[in-house]
Design an enzyme around this catalytic site. Structure first.
Site, PDB file in Angstrom:
ATOM      1  N   ASN A 115       0.968  -1.114   0.082  1.00 15.79           N
ATOM      2  CA  ASN A 115      -0.020  -0.151  -0.154  1.00 15.79           C
ATOM      3  C   ASN A 115       0.770   1.105   0.189  1.00 15.79           C
ATOM      4  OD1 ASN A 115      -2.711  -0.894  -0.098  1.00 15.79           O
ATOM      5  ND2 ASN A 115      -2.512  -1.376   2.164  1.00 15.79           N
ATOM      6  N   HIS A 116       0.333   2.244  -0.542  1.00 11.80           N
ATOM      7  CA  HIS A 116       1.004   3.652  -0.631  1.00 11.80           C
ATOM      8  C   HIS A 116       0.485   4.672   0.699  1.00 11.80           C
ATOM      9  CE1 HIS A 116       3.621   3.039  -4.302  1.00 11.80           C
ATOM     10  NE2 HIS A 116       3.090   2.105  -3.968  1.00 11.80           N
ATOM     11  N   PRO A 117       1.176   5.394   1.056  1.00 10.88           N
ATOM     12  CA  PRO A 117       0.630   6.521   2.171  1.00 10.88           C
ATOM     13  C   PRO A 117      -0.415   7.399   1.359  1.00 10.88           C
ATOM     14  CG  PRO A 117       2.727   6.978   1.373  1.00 10.88           C
ATOM     15  CD  PRO A 117       2.759   5.827   0.713  1.00 10.88           C
TER      16      PRO A 117
END
Length: 208
Positions: free
Chosen positions: A76-78
């Site tokens: 996942n990306h922030p």
């Protein structure tokens, strides 16, 4: 007919020369295929991962069969930041800073995936962060798993949904769970090999 000695899997397991492993723990008789990437993985005894699979932050049980091109726990990306790009946590890659932003990697690790024993994951399946897969489950080829998979059930599709239980008689699943044959020593598994080659109902009746 006996297997040639060169094809017998050594107890220490076998990892392809082209595979990349980081911070992994592998059980006995495990296999990791060509071009696989494993990062922070525990691979239980007798489990194998076929070629071109990518696993991150995942605990895999014993006797699991993971087909080729499977992706488990893609990063996942922030999304809450002004930019989701990894320059914000891998700034050194772009010459902006020397350190990694550990908060992002710690956040990813908290969403680890857990896979039970004797699970079969079909070709090209994707398991998203944080899901749990119960013992004896089957994940169909190409499925995208977004939520927990119940033990002894088959899931298929995108998003993956329960197709049916593995066995029409729920008592079989309960007995297999109680027998927990995946914890048997190798000598006992070898002793019961003829029964493993029968259907599950015959197996649980004989072992019971």
């Amino acid at each position: 007919m006996n297997q040639p000695a060169s094809q017998v899997l050594p107890e220490r397991g076998r990892v392809s020369d082209s595979a990349q492993l980081h911070a992994c723990t592998l059980g006995v008789f495990t296999e990791v295929g060509e071009r696989c990437k494993l990062n922070n993985i525990t691979l239980g005894d007798y489990s194998y991962v076929e070629s071109d699979s990518n696993l991150m932050y995942c605990d895999v049980g014993k006797f699991c069969s993971i087909a080729a091109a499977v992706r488990i726990n893609p990063s996942n990306h922030p999304w809450w930041r002004a930019s989701q790009h990894h320059f914000t946590y891998r700034a050194g890659k772009y010459g902006m800073a020397d350190d990694l932003d550990d908060s992002v990697f710690n956040w990813r690790q908290q969403d680890s995936v857990r896979i039970g024993h004797d699970v079969w994951i079909g070709h090209g399946a994707i398991l998203l962060p944080g899901v749990n897969v119960g013992n004896g489950a089957i994940i169909g080829a190409g499925s995208v798993v977004t939520k927990d998979v119940p033990a002894w059930h088959i899931v298929v599709g995108n998003p993956a949904k329960v197709l049916r239980p593995r066995f029409s008689d729920p008592a079989i699943s309960k007995r297999l769970e109680a027998i927990a044959w995946w914890d048997w020593p190798l000598e006992k598994i070898e002793q019961y090999l003829p029964l493993f080659r029968q259907d599950a109902e015959q197996f649980v009746q004989a072992v019971s």
